[in-house]
Design an enzyme around this catalytic site. Sequence first.
Site, mmCIF file in Angstrom:
data_model
loop_
_atom_site.group_PDB
_atom_site.id
_atom_site.type_symbol
_atom_site.label_atom_id
_atom_site.label_comp_id
_atom_site.label_asym_id
_atom_site.label_seq_id
_atom_site.Cartn_x
_atom_site.Cartn_y
_atom_site.Cartn_z
ATOM 1 N N LYS A 1 0.817 -1.207 0.000
ATOM 2 C CA LYS A 1 0.000 0.000 0.000
ATOM 3 C C LYS A 1 0.866 1.279 0.000
ATOM 4 O O LYS A 1 2.053 1.243 0.306
ATOM 5 C CB LYS A 1 -0.922 -0.001 1.233
ATOM 6 C CG LYS A 1 -1.939 -1.143 1.206
ATOM 7 C CD LYS A 1 -2.897 -0.974 0.049
ATOM 8 C CE LYS A 1 -4.047 -1.952 0.075
ATOM 9 N NZ LYS A 1 -3.709 -3.321 -0.300
HETATM 10 N N1 T4K Z 1 -9.659 -4.246 0.998
HETATM 11 C C1 T4K Z 1 -9.053 -3.971 -0.168
HETATM 12 C C2 T4K Z 1 -9.789 -3.166 -1.194
HETATM 13 C C3 T4K Z 1 -7.747 -4.415 -0.400
HETATM 14 O O1 T4K Z 1 -7.136 -4.138 -1.579
HETATM 15 C C4 T4K Z 1 -7.080 -5.139 0.603
HETATM 16 C C5 T4K Z 1 -5.736 -5.632 0.382
HETATM 17 C C6 T4K Z 1 -7.751 -5.393 1.820
HETATM 18 C C7 T4K Z 1 -9.054 -4.921 1.966
HETATM 19 C C8 T4K Z 1 -7.127 -6.144 2.947
HETATM 20 O O2 T4K Z 1 -6.094 -5.413 3.581
HETATM 21 P P1 T4K Z 1 -4.898 -6.257 4.324
HETATM 22 O O3 T4K Z 1 -5.549 -7.232 5.245
HETATM 23 O O4 T4K Z 1 -4.049 -6.903 3.262
HETATM 24 O O5 T4K Z 1 -4.167 -5.167 5.090
HETATM 25 C C9 T4K Z 1 -1.991 -7.735 -2.329
HETATM 26 C C10 T4K Z 1 -1.981 -7.477 -0.842
HETATM 27 O O6 T4K Z 1 -1.577 -8.632 -0.110
HETATM 28 C C11 T4K Z 1 -3.279 -7.002 -0.305
HETATM 29 O O7 T4K Z 1 -2.976 -6.344 0.922
HETATM 30 C C12 T4K Z 1 -3.936 -6.002 -1.233
HETATM 31 N N2 T4K Z 1 -5.234 -5.586 -0.780
HETATM 32 C C13 T4K Z 1 -4.069 -6.601 -2.605
HETATM 33 C C14 T4K Z 1 -4.714 -5.669 -3.600
HETATM 34 O O8 T4K Z 1 -2.780 -6.886 -3.092
HETATM 35 P P2 T4K Z 1 -1.402 -9.871 -3.658
HETATM 36 O O9 T4K Z 1 -1.758 -11.290 -3.450
HETATM 37 O O10 T4K Z 1 -1.566 -9.305 -5.017
HETATM 38 O O11 T4K Z 1 0.086 -9.538 -3.135
HETATM 39 P P3 T4K Z 1 1.467 -10.055 -3.651
HETATM 40 O O12 T4K Z 1 2.115 -10.734 -2.503
HETATM 41 O O13 T4K Z 1 1.296 -10.815 -4.915
HETATM 42 O O14 T4K Z 1 2.276 -8.711 -3.917
HETATM 43 C C15 T4K Z 1 2.161 -7.951 -5.105
HETATM 44 C C16 T4K Z 1 3.544 -7.465 -5.498
HETATM 45 O O15 T4K Z 1 4.031 -6.589 -4.503
HETATM 46 C C17 T4K Z 1 4.608 -8.554 -5.627
HETATM 47 O O16 T4K Z 1 4.659 -8.998 -6.942
HETATM 48 C C18 T4K Z 1 5.880 -7.856 -5.251
HETATM 49 C C19 T4K Z 1 5.444 -6.739 -4.342
HETATM 50 N N3 T4K Z 1 5.725 -7.017 -2.937
HETATM 51 C C20 T4K Z 1 4.794 -7.640 -2.156
HETATM 52 C C21 T4K Z 1 5.048 -7.875 -0.836
HETATM 53 C C22 T4K Z 1 4.034 -8.578 0.050
HETATM 54 C C23 T4K Z 1 6.947 -6.629 -2.423
HETATM 55 O O17 T4K Z 1 7.786 -6.075 -3.157
HETATM 56 N N4 T4K Z 1 7.206 -6.833 -1.117
HETATM 57 C C24 T4K Z 1 6.308 -7.458 -0.285
HETATM 58 O O18 T4K Z 1 6.577 -7.617 0.916
HETATM 59 O O19 T4K Z 1 -2.290 -9.060 -2.617
#
Ligand code: T4K
Length: 440
Positions: free
Chosen positions: A256
């Site tokens: 975020k």
């Molecule tokens: N409501 C809405 C509208 C939301 O978008 C979200 C979360 C929530 C509620 C819930 O909030 P939280 O409980 O998560 O606080 C990601 C996030 O995990 C998620 O928080 C977010 N929305 C959602 C839109 O995106 P993924 O599965 O796409 O994440 P991930 O791990 O594939 O990461 C995307 C890219 O970010 C990676 O390719 C590389 C980069 N990255 C990611 C992480 C975790 C990094 O560079 N470092 C990291 O530590 O869900």
Amino acid sequence: MSGTCSAEPVGPAGRSLSGAPETKPAASFASPRPAPARRRACPRRGPATRRAGRCRRPTPWSFRGSHTEPRSMQKPVYVTQPYLPPLEEFVPYLQSIWDNKVLTNGGPFHQQLEQALCEYLGVEHIALFCNGTQALVTALQALRVTGEVITTPYSFVATAHSLLWNGIKPVFVDVEPDTLNLDPRQIEAAITPHTTAIMPVHCYGRPCDVHAIQKIADNYNLRVIYDAAHAFGVRHQGASVLKHGDLSVLSFHATKVFNTFEGGAIVCPDAKTKQRIDHLKNFGFVDETTVVAPGINGKMSEINAAFGLLQLRHIEHALQRRAEIAEIYTQALSGVKGLRLLPDAPQTVANHSYYPILVEDGYALGRDALYQRLREHNVYARRYFYPLISDFPMYRGLPSAAPALLPVASHAAAKVLCLPIYPALTDAEQQRVIDIIQGA
Ligand code: T4K
């Protein structure tokens, strides 16, 4: 929940970028951010950002949902990358935690971050959480929401999951084509005697039609809980967008605009509701021997809160750099045949948390083909939000989940691609992304 140590507020954004935690009260953030600087005036080549951009290893995250291995040896570019201030700036915060041995349960950094965020965002009360999903679940409990809740299918799955965790039935309503937010004109038809609330999402940080939604809520005596996970720092019509509805929920996840590694918060307008939320996030404890509700452990730890205080000192730089990147994408892509960009939200200071494009039929490639083409060049754009929440197994049996009822959301899910946008994205990396899209 009250802290156990005395707390001194820490200055938020725009303060010195070096040294130990500040102890001056934060200035109120009441005015819109300045317009984005032109490209050549970009401030990101300062030492803070150079350090933040160092760690760029390939990660398994990006391979989710595809079987294609990247062929290119170019450095991977992900949809996002967390902003990380220079490590040495975090050390004094860690030293303080090590010295006072308060790790959690509403310690001094927790209290300071709540106060600093209220001042920075221009809101009355904030309750910090361990993540945004737990905050959503608790927000529904705080208002005793039951029965049916009208919500959007075009969001991250946590939005609807928070309803199921509370035994609430989601009722999906389609979105507007220009904002991809819940369409207020379709809400009324979805209201039944069991409806108790509306849960809209400020998708990509673009404000919902807050006045139209509030009017319906007032007419039918419904609660409004905004999922504002994408809307940190967004201002609408001269004030924080988080001031609308009964509650707004933020996510401070690593991906975020403002991150505390993991984290979240509920924004609420009055002290009484904040107190109830604080009880609910601490097992329902009011004092040592009194438990008033079946609360959960939703607390943010001191290490996350301390990191949030440090992040606040860098937030203006991060937001400005995002605005510059967004402007470059808009200039480069707005003339490309078959690509649709979402119009700027009117009367809004945006946070540019995402840069969505819609790959329509007139473009040279289909959306998924462009997604794969980018991956072949080690660029990991993401299809946020595909599939629709209403297409997941735990929701698709609901009458409101029928794709025929959700044509705009279904179209967006089939066409959207979110492009890389984060403060450490370099000009060259962004140009790589643009070249691939323009050259298809
Ligand atoms: N409501 C809405 C509208 C939301 O978008 C979200 C979360 C929530 C509620 C819930 O909030 P939280 O409980 O998560 O606080 C990601 C996030 O995990 C998620 O928080 C977010 N929305 C959602 C839109 O995106 P993924 O599965 O796409 O994440 P991930 O791990 O594939 O990461 C995307 C890219 O970010 C990676 O390719 C590389 C980069 N990255 C990611 C992480 C975790 C990094 O560079 N470092 C990291 O530590 O869900």
